[in-house]
Design a protein around this motif. Structure first.
Motif, PDB file in Angstrom:
ATOM      1  N   VAL A   1      13.029   6.742 -14.980  1.00 24.84           N
ATOM      2  CA  VAL A   1      13.520   6.956 -13.616  1.00 24.84           C
ATOM      3  C   VAL A   1      12.900   8.216 -13.020  1.00 24.84           C
ATOM      4  CG1 VAL A   1      15.569   7.485 -12.244  1.00 24.84           C
ATOM      5  CG2 VAL A   1      15.683   5.719 -13.999  1.00 24.84           C
ATOM      6  N   ALA A   2      12.812   9.291 -13.814  1.00 22.40           N
ATOM      7  CA  ALA A   2      12.208  10.531 -13.322  1.00 22.40           C
ATOM      8  C   ALA A   2      10.746  10.326 -12.939  1.00 22.40           C
ATOM      9  CB  ALA A   2      12.332  11.621 -14.383  1.00 22.40           C
ATOM     10  N   VAL A   3      10.007   9.594 -13.759  1.00 21.83           N
ATOM     11  CA  VAL A   3       8.587   9.340 -13.462  1.00 21.83           C
ATOM     12  C   VAL A   3       8.440   8.477 -12.216  1.00 21.83           C
ATOM     13  CG1 VAL A   3       6.480   8.267 -14.329  1.00 21.83           C
ATOM     14  CG2 VAL A   3       7.882   9.649 -15.862  1.00 21.83           C
ATOM     15  N   LEU A   4       9.306   7.464 -12.051  1.00 20.96           N
ATOM     16  CA  LEU A   4       9.235   6.607 -10.859  1.00 20.96           C
ATOM     17  C   LEU A   4       9.541   7.392  -9.587  1.00 20.96           C
ATOM     18  CD1 LEU A   4      10.883   3.288 -12.090  1.00 20.96           C
ATOM     19  CD2 LEU A   4       8.491   3.663 -11.492  1.00 20.96           C
ATOM     20  N   VAL A   5      10.516   8.278  -9.658  1.00 20.29           N
ATOM     21  CA  VAL A   5      10.840   9.101  -8.485  1.00 20.29           C
ATOM     22  C   VAL A   5       9.662  10.007  -8.136  1.00 20.29           C
ATOM     23  CG1 VAL A   5      12.326  10.952  -7.630  1.00 20.29           C
ATOM     24  CG2 VAL A   5      13.320   9.033  -8.869  1.00 20.29           C
ATOM     25  N   ALA A   6       9.054  10.627  -9.158  1.00 19.87           N
ATOM     26  CA  ALA A   6       7.879  11.466  -8.909  1.00 19.87           C
ATOM     27  C   ALA A   6       6.723  10.647  -8.333  1.00 19.87           C
ATOM     28  CB  ALA A   6       7.450  12.150 -10.207  1.00 19.87           C
ATOM     29  N   LEU A   7       6.537   9.434  -8.832  1.00 20.80           N
ATOM     30  CA  LEU A   7       5.460   8.572  -8.331  1.00 20.80           C
ATOM     31  C   LEU A   7       5.679   8.213  -6.871  1.00 20.80           C
ATOM     32  CD1 LEU A   7       3.013   6.681  -8.713  1.00 20.80           C
ATOM     33  CD2 LEU A   7       4.614   4.944  -9.564  1.00 20.80           C
ATOM     34  N   ALA A   8       6.910   7.873  -6.507  1.00 22.43           N
ATOM     35  CA  ALA A   8       7.184   7.446  -5.138  1.00 22.43           C
ATOM     36  C   ALA A   8       7.093   8.598  -4.145  1.00 22.43           C
ATOM     37  CB  ALA A   8       8.570   6.806  -5.066  1.00 22.43           C
ATOM     38  N   ASP A   9       7.511   9.787  -4.554  1.00 21.85           N
ATOM     39  CA  ASP A   9       7.607  10.885  -3.592  1.00 21.85           C
ATOM     40  C   ASP A   9       6.383  11.795  -3.592  1.00 21.85           C
ATOM     41  OD1 ASP A   9       9.797  12.236  -1.787  1.00 21.85           O
ATOM     42  OD2 ASP A   9       8.815  13.872  -2.878  1.00 21.85           O
ATOM     43  N   ARG A  10       5.742  11.967  -4.776  1.00 19.66           N
ATOM     44  CA  ARG A  10       4.654  12.944  -4.864  1.00 19.66           C
ATOM     45  C   ARG A  10       3.309  12.339  -5.219  1.00 19.66           C
ATOM     46  NH1 ARG A  10       5.928  18.065  -5.515  1.00 19.66           N
ATOM     47  NH2 ARG A  10       3.813  18.245  -4.670  1.00 19.66           N
ATOM     48  N   GLY A  11       3.258  11.083  -5.593  1.00 20.26           N
ATOM     49  CA  GLY A  11       1.979  10.459  -5.899  1.00 20.26           C
ATOM     50  C   GLY A  11       1.675  10.400  -7.387  1.00 20.26           C
ATOM     51  N   TRP A  12       0.477   9.845  -7.676  1.00 22.83           N
ATOM     52  CA  TRP A  12       0.121   9.583  -9.075  1.00 22.83           C
ATOM     53  C   TRP A  12      -0.052  10.864  -9.884  1.00 22.83           C
ATOM     54  CZ3 TRP A  12       0.402   5.025 -11.374  1.00 22.83           C
ATOM     55  CH2 TRP A  12       0.414   3.878 -10.581  1.00 22.83           C
ATOM     56  N   VAL A  13      -0.623  11.881  -9.278  1.00 24.97           N
ATOM     57  CA  VAL A  13      -0.910  13.110 -10.034  1.00 24.97           C
ATOM     58  C   VAL A  13       0.388  13.755 -10.515  1.00 24.97           C
ATOM     59  CG1 VAL A  13      -1.953  15.403  -9.935  1.00 24.97           C
ATOM     60  CG2 VAL A  13      -3.072  13.466  -8.799  1.00 24.97           C
ATOM     61  N   ILE A  14       1.331  13.929  -9.616  1.00 28.77           N
ATOM     62  CA  ILE A  14       2.609  14.547  -9.992  1.00 28.77           C
ATOM     63  C   ILE A  14       3.378  13.639 -10.944  1.00 28.77           C
ATOM     64  CG2 ILE A  14       4.798  15.434  -9.106  1.00 28.77           C
ATOM     65  CD1 ILE A  14       2.390  17.171  -8.493  1.00 28.77           C
ATOM     66  N   ALA A  15       3.239  12.308 -10.751  1.00 25.62           N
ATOM     67  CA  ALA A  15       3.907  11.377 -11.662  1.00 25.62           C
ATOM     68  C   ALA A  15       3.375  11.539 -13.082  1.00 25.62           C
ATOM     69  CB  ALA A  15       3.730   9.944 -11.181  1.00 25.62           C
ATOM     70  N   LEU A  16       2.062  11.716 -13.212  1.00 32.94           N
ATOM     71  CA  LEU A  16       1.489  11.933 -14.538  1.00 32.94           C
ATOM     72  C   LEU A  16       1.965  13.259 -15.136  1.00 32.94           C
ATOM     73  CD1 LEU A  16      -2.168  10.644 -14.006  1.00 32.94           C
ATOM     74  CD2 LEU A  16      -0.308   9.535 -15.273  1.00 32.94           C
ATOM     75  N   TRP A  17       2.069  14.287 -14.302  1.00 33.84           N
ATOM     76  CA  TRP A  17       2.610  15.558 -14.796  1.00 33.84           C
ATOM     77  C   TRP A  17       4.073  15.398 -15.225  1.00 33.84           C
ATOM     78  CZ3 TRP A  17       0.404  19.871 -16.320  1.00 33.84           C
ATOM     79  CH2 TRP A  17      -0.886  20.172 -15.877  1.00 33.84           C
ATOM     80  N   ALA A  18       4.849  14.641 -14.447  1.00 33.03           N
ATOM     81  CA  ALA A  18       6.243  14.394 -14.830  1.00 33.03           C
ATOM     82  C   ALA A  18       6.316  13.615 -16.138  1.00 33.03           C
ATOM     83  CB  ALA A  18       6.964  13.627 -13.715  1.00 33.03           C
ATOM     84  N   LEU A  19       5.433  12.634 -16.300  1.00 31.33           N
ATOM     85  CA  LEU A  19       5.380  11.905 -17.565  1.00 31.33           C
ATOM     86  C   LEU A  19       5.033  12.845 -18.719  1.00 31.33           C
ATOM     87  CD1 LEU A  19       5.417   9.221 -19.118  1.00 31.33           C
ATOM     88  CD2 LEU A  19       3.000   8.927 -18.506  1.00 31.33           C
ATOM     89  N   GLY A  20       4.109  13.767 -18.470  1.00 34.35           N
ATOM     90  CA  GLY A  20       3.772  14.747 -19.497  1.00 34.35           C
ATOM     91  C   GLY A  20       4.954  15.619 -19.872  1.00 34.35           C
ATOM     92  N   VAL A  21       5.753  16.020 -18.867  1.00 31.67           N
ATOM     93  CA  VAL A  21       6.949  16.831 -19.152  1.00 31.67           C
ATOM     94  C   VAL A  21       7.940  16.046 -20.006  1.00 31.67           C
ATOM     95  CG1 VAL A  21       8.977  17.896 -18.089  1.00 31.67           C
ATOM     96  CG2 VAL A  21       6.709  18.276 -17.110  1.00 31.67           C
ATOM     97  N   VAL A  22       8.177  14.791 -19.634  1.00 29.64           N
ATOM     98  CA  VAL A  22       9.121  13.966 -20.389  1.00 29.64           C
ATOM     99  C   VAL A  22       8.637  13.759 -21.823  1.00 29.64           C
ATOM    100  CG1 VAL A  22      10.162  11.674 -20.544  1.00 29.64           C
ATOM    101  CG2 VAL A  22      10.006  12.822 -18.328  1.00 29.64           C
ATOM    102  N   LEU A  23       7.354  13.447 -21.986  1.00 34.28           N
ATOM    103  CA  LEU A  23       6.819  13.236 -23.336  1.00 34.28           C
ATOM    104  C   LEU A  23       6.849  14.526 -24.151  1.00 34.28           C
ATOM    105  CD1 LEU A  23       3.771  10.892 -22.604  1.00 34.28           C
ATOM    106  CD2 LEU A  23       6.018  10.275 -23.510  1.00 34.28           C
ATOM    107  N   ALA A  24       6.553  15.657 -23.513  1.00 33.90           N
ATOM    108  CA  ALA A  24       6.587  16.934 -24.235  1.00 33.90           C
ATOM    109  C   ALA A  24       7.994  17.242 -24.723  1.00 33.90           C
ATOM    110  CB  ALA A  24       6.072  18.055 -23.328  1.00 33.90           C
ATOM    111  N   VAL A  25       8.991  16.979 -23.884  1.00 38.63           N
ATOM    112  CA  VAL A  25      10.380  17.220 -24.300  1.00 38.63           C
ATOM    113  C   VAL A  25      10.765  16.293 -25.445  1.00 38.63           C
ATOM    114  CG1 VAL A  25      12.782  17.074 -23.550  1.00 38.63           C
ATOM    115  CG2 VAL A  25      11.085  18.145 -22.077  1.00 38.63           C
ATOM    116  N   GLN A  26      10.317  15.042 -25.388  1.00 41.40           N
ATOM    117  CA  GLN A  26      10.629  14.107 -26.465  1.00 41.40           C
ATOM    118  C   GLN A  26       9.956  14.516 -27.774  1.00 41.40           C
ATOM    119  OE1 GLN A  26      12.977  11.796 -26.152  1.00 41.40           O
ATOM    120  NE2 GLN A  26      13.182  12.627 -24.083  1.00 41.40           N
ATOM    121  N   VAL A  27       8.710  15.004 -27.688  1.00 45.77           N
ATOM    122  CA  VAL A  27       8.042  15.503 -28.889  1.00 45.77           C
ATOM    123  C   VAL A  27       8.769  16.725 -29.436  1.00 45.77           C
ATOM    124  CG1 VAL A  27       5.916  16.576 -29.736  1.00 45.77           C
ATOM    125  CG2 VAL A  27       5.797  14.558 -28.265  1.00 45.77           C
TER     126      VAL A  27
END
Length: 357
Positions: A256-282
């Motif tokens: 959900v966080a990645v989709l919100v970032a994708l819709a509001d900020r675009g692909w670049v920010i969505a990829l950064w948000a995905l990186g944040v989520v994956l880093a926290v999971q690691v």
């Protein structure tokens, strides 16, 4: 007849009988729990609450507070903590809910443009949904009544669970007497040891999960705020709540966080948000889990996923929440039985060795 069979076949037959008996007992237990769900659910929730707030109660008792008063103060702490957490989560979701819904709608529209069928739009779907509501208004009204009934049942369950937490805390010292009443003699000691080990496993799981959920929510919220993703606080609250369903909750809230970032900020920010989520999971999987829950029952991720799937099939969302603590308790009992069997085997071997030539 059995003596005619080879020894490996007899062993296989014995294990098959044991597996069938265990499966039968498990199926009967699930049927009983499902039949008496209204009575069983508050008990299970009270056990989880007692496991989470047991250290606070014991600290108050050590400070000289009378047991009943300490249990009452702990129940007040439950109301304050749960009420405060719900207020924070609801307030965050209300403040940022419109932004999250709008962002998800934009994401859905973008996906519909790239992947949607020709001649189909969100407006068409909304019109069809409106027609369905007009045609089945009575069904919707009955659904509202059903929802009100579920809300009433949830409130009654919460009140009963709170009362049970009070009694479980106040009378926790009588657990040994209950074990002796159920199984007098040495068997009572074994029952008490297994119950204590199971409760310690649940207690460790609840405290560790709560602490890990708090760290995950804070890290993801800070990351989303830095990326200026709308509704970052609400998404962080969603991460905290979802963390009580291991793996699956983190996946859903992160998506959900990645989709919100994708819709509001675009692909670049969505990829950064995905990186944040994956880093926290690691960070959770390789640092937090081993450090925080190293003293509790360790379960393989496959076991956790199977437990969540089975819990969802038996009791829906509630089953998903309760599945992992129940499996943790079962692992604690199995560990206690394994330890007792090992000590008994060593003791028997030592006795035979002492009596030998």
């Amino acid at each position: 007849m059995l003596t005619l069979l080879p020894d490996p076949v007899r062993r296989l037959a014995a294990w098959c009988v044991v597996i069938l008996l265990v499966a039968g007992v498990g199926a009967a237990a699930i049927w009983v729990l499902g039949t008496f769900r209204i009575a069983v659910t508050p008990v299970l929730l009270a056990i989880l609450g007692t496991a989470l707030l047991g250290p606070l109660y014991r600290r108050l008792v050590k400070m000289g507070v009378q047991r009943s008063l300490a249990a009452a103060l702990t129940c007040v702490a439950v109301l304050v903590i749960v009420g405060g957490a719900m207020y924070i989560v609801v307030a965050a979701l209300v403040d940022s809910g419109d932004q999250i819904v709008a962002s998800l709608k934009q994401a859905a529209e973008g996906l519909a443009k790239h992947l949607g069928a020709s001649g189909t739009s969100l407006g068409d779907l909304a019109g069809n949904a409106r027609n369905l509501l007009e045609r089945f208004g009575s069904t919707a009204a009955s659904g509202v009544l059903t929802g009100l009934g579920l809300v009433g049942e949830a409130i009654a369950t919460a009140v009963l669970a709170l009362l049970l937490i009070f009694f479980f805390l106040r009378d926790s010292e009588r657990a040994s007497d209950l074990a002796q009443a159920i199984a007098p003699g040495p068997a009572g000691e074994a029952v008490e040891a297994m119950g204590r080990r199971a409760f310690e496993a649940v207690e460790g799981f609840m405290r560790g999960t709560t602490f890990i959920a708090l760290i995950d929510a804070l890290c993801i919220t800070v990351g989303l705020l830095i990326l200026r993703v709308p509704g970052a606080v609400g998404l962080g609250a969603l991460v905290f709540v979802g963390a009580y369903i291991p793996y699956l909750g983190a996946f859903i809230s992160g998506a959900v966080a990645v989709l919100v970032a994708l819709a509001d900020r675009g692909w670049v920010i969505a990829l950064w948000a995905l990186g944040v989520v994956l880093a926290v999971q690691v960070l959770e999987g390789h640092v937090l889990q081993p450090m925080i829950q190293s003293r509790t029952v360790q379960m393989h991720p496959a076991v956790v996923m199977l437990a969540i799937t089975a819990g969802a099939g038996v009791a829906g969302i509630l089953g998903m929440l309760l599945a992992v603590p129940v499996v943790a308790a079962a692992f604690g009992v199995i560990g206690e039985l394994r330890g007792r069997y090992s000590r008994g085997a060593r003791g028997a071997g030592g006795t035979r060795g002492a009596g030998g030539p």
